[in-house]
Design a protein around this motif. Sequence first.
Motif, PDB file in Angstrom:
ATOM      1  N   VAL A   1     -25.866 -24.088  34.433  1.00 25.08           N
ATOM      2  CA  VAL A   1     -25.753 -22.635  34.280  1.00 25.08           C
ATOM      3  C   VAL A   1     -24.390 -22.322  33.681  1.00 25.08           C
ATOM      4  N   THR A   2     -24.374 -21.591  32.551  1.00 21.00           N
ATOM      5  CA  THR A   2     -23.135 -21.343  31.813  1.00 21.00           C
ATOM      6  C   THR A   2     -22.752 -19.871  31.702  1.00 21.00           C
ATOM      7  N   HIS A   3     -23.731 -18.949  31.751  1.00 19.46           N
ATOM      8  CA  HIS A   3     -23.455 -17.524  31.567  1.00 19.46           C
ATOM      9  C   HIS A   3     -24.401 -16.707  32.435  1.00 19.46           C
ATOM     10  N   THR A   4     -23.954 -15.539  32.811  1.00 17.92           N
ATOM     11  CA  THR A   4     -24.846 -14.550  33.381  1.00 17.92           C
ATOM     12  C   THR A   4     -24.487 -13.185  32.813  1.00 17.92           C
ATOM     13  N   ASP A   5     -25.503 -12.445  32.396  1.00 13.90           N
ATOM     14  CA  ASP A   5     -25.342 -11.120  31.784  1.00 13.90           C
ATOM     15  C   ASP A   5     -24.355 -11.148  30.620  1.00 13.90           C
ATOM     16  N   GLY A   6     -24.367 -12.259  29.868  1.00 15.78           N
ATOM     17  CA  GLY A   6     -23.569 -12.368  28.662  1.00 15.78           C
ATOM     18  C   GLY A   6     -22.219 -13.001  28.846  1.00 15.78           C
ATOM     19  N   PHE A   7     -21.683 -13.058  30.066  1.00 10.09           N
ATOM     20  CA  PHE A   7     -20.325 -13.537  30.284  1.00 10.09           C
ATOM     21  C   PHE A   7     -20.315 -14.934  30.902  1.00 10.09           C
ATOM     22  N   PRO A   8     -19.354 -15.779  30.482  1.00 13.47           N
ATOM     23  CA  PRO A   8     -19.323 -17.159  30.970  1.00 13.47           C
ATOM     24  C   PRO A   8     -18.916 -17.253  32.433  1.00 13.47           C
ATOM     25  N   VAL A   9     -19.464 -18.274  33.074  1.00 13.28           N
ATOM     26  CA  VAL A   9     -19.099 -18.625  34.446  1.00 13.28           C
ATOM     27  C   VAL A   9     -18.626 -20.072  34.444  1.00 13.28           C
TER      28      VAL A   9
END
Length: 502
Positions: free
Chosen positions: A292-300
């Motif tokens: 998992v790299t992004h949620t709602d467009g923003f990186p995590v």
Amino acid sequence: MTTRRVFHRRRFLQLGVGAAATVGLAACSSPSRAGTTPVGPNSPKVAAAESARRAAGAAKTSVRLNAVTGVVDIGGVQVNTWSYGGQLPGREIRVKRGDVLSVELSNELPAPTSIHWHGLALRNDMDGVPGLTQDEIAQGSQFTYEFTVPDAGTYFFHPHSGVQLDRGLYAPLIVEDPEDGADYDSELVIVLDDWLDGVDRTPDEALDELKRNGMGGMAGMDHGSMSAMPRSTLLGGDAGDLVYPHVLANGRTFRDPVAAEVKAGQRVRLRLINAAADTAFRVGLPGVRMRVTHTDGFPVKPVEADMVMIGMGERVDVVVTMPDGAVPVFAIAEGRDQYAQVVLRNPTTQMAPAGPEAVAELAKLRVLMAVELEVADRVAVPVKQPDVVHDLVLEGPGERYDWTINGKPYDPKDGLPIRQGQYVRLRMKNKTTMFHPMHLHGHTFHVRANGDRGPRKDTALVLPGRGLDVDFVADNPGQWLTHCHNVYHGEAGMMAVVSYVE
């Protein structure tokens, strides 16, 4: 099975149908509190914010889009619905961060419509909320949306007019970051949906029945009764208000899925979008872990997962490595005995993908919730004490399917006042027995979880009996909706306005 190639990064998709012209925007002029004046969509402050976002010589992408009625095939099932350009989902729009997007919408529907650009921190007069930021786009008329696209990421667009989202009016909007691509080779956008339109009723008929008879109004319909209504232990209670005959992935039922050709060993970025009206999905691939790299467009900060939960309006980006043969991307409808799929298939193999038994096994694995994610350092904003705090108490349904925020149904003239430059906290409290995916227009917020290192998002699940605090910087003036992204809850009153004032 329909076969499509995955999108290879750094290629652009151009879209063009229809014709358009501009119409006037609605101005918000009624005060939301005594002694304060709302910053309306036509305010010079809105124009100044857009000017600051737009770089000199920014590239411009122009798109023509038709909202039409007609028959669409959702996988062996023919439905009469409303869509963009006669296909489901509508054709993807793809631009680069910092570009100017101009979309000319021609409304060929039998009703007024609009377009909301879900998740984008765009100019307020282009946000697409009739009665708040613009006039409705009347039947047979046109409107041009034009704005700077400030942030890279996975987004989508849909109407903000009644329950039109629960038809076929949605499509992906992908904003590319020129710095992306080092950790994947290709990408595929997957849009999830629940479907009832054109099967035995329309979304408007379903909402009318709910409002006439409350939740009991669904009993006796062809697709089930209250005893069959979805429940979810993971989401802490009710999982939906309607029984849907189908769930879809990229516009197809599980019986006739879209197939994407992917070579073994290739790293694929899956951009997952939940465009459903009433259904959350667990998403995973049998035998393949996701990063998992992004949620709602923003990186995590990247994390490995077997399954992820995606609520209505949420987006999650994951990277997977393609195995030999074929593997399905399963989207399991939470609390419902239904699933959709997109098949990833090596072009050299005829291997059949896993069947329903694999769905049951996958559903037993641990599910990652977005609130567990940690924001990436490069997009983190320092935590500080808020300048203003607004409570959002979520309640419902009443006897006639009334959903409210702070005990009141939606009133565009009754805003939660904030001022430009403030650090704002929304303190959401869910007093209902159902989860609510709460969405804020025009901003991203910081979820106060995970040691105050929660992700940056624009839509977050608030579970039954629980609370969630989210913070944002008031840096985009205007009148902004915040609401439950269950389209029936929102249309029945669970919406409020975050109102910049001066």
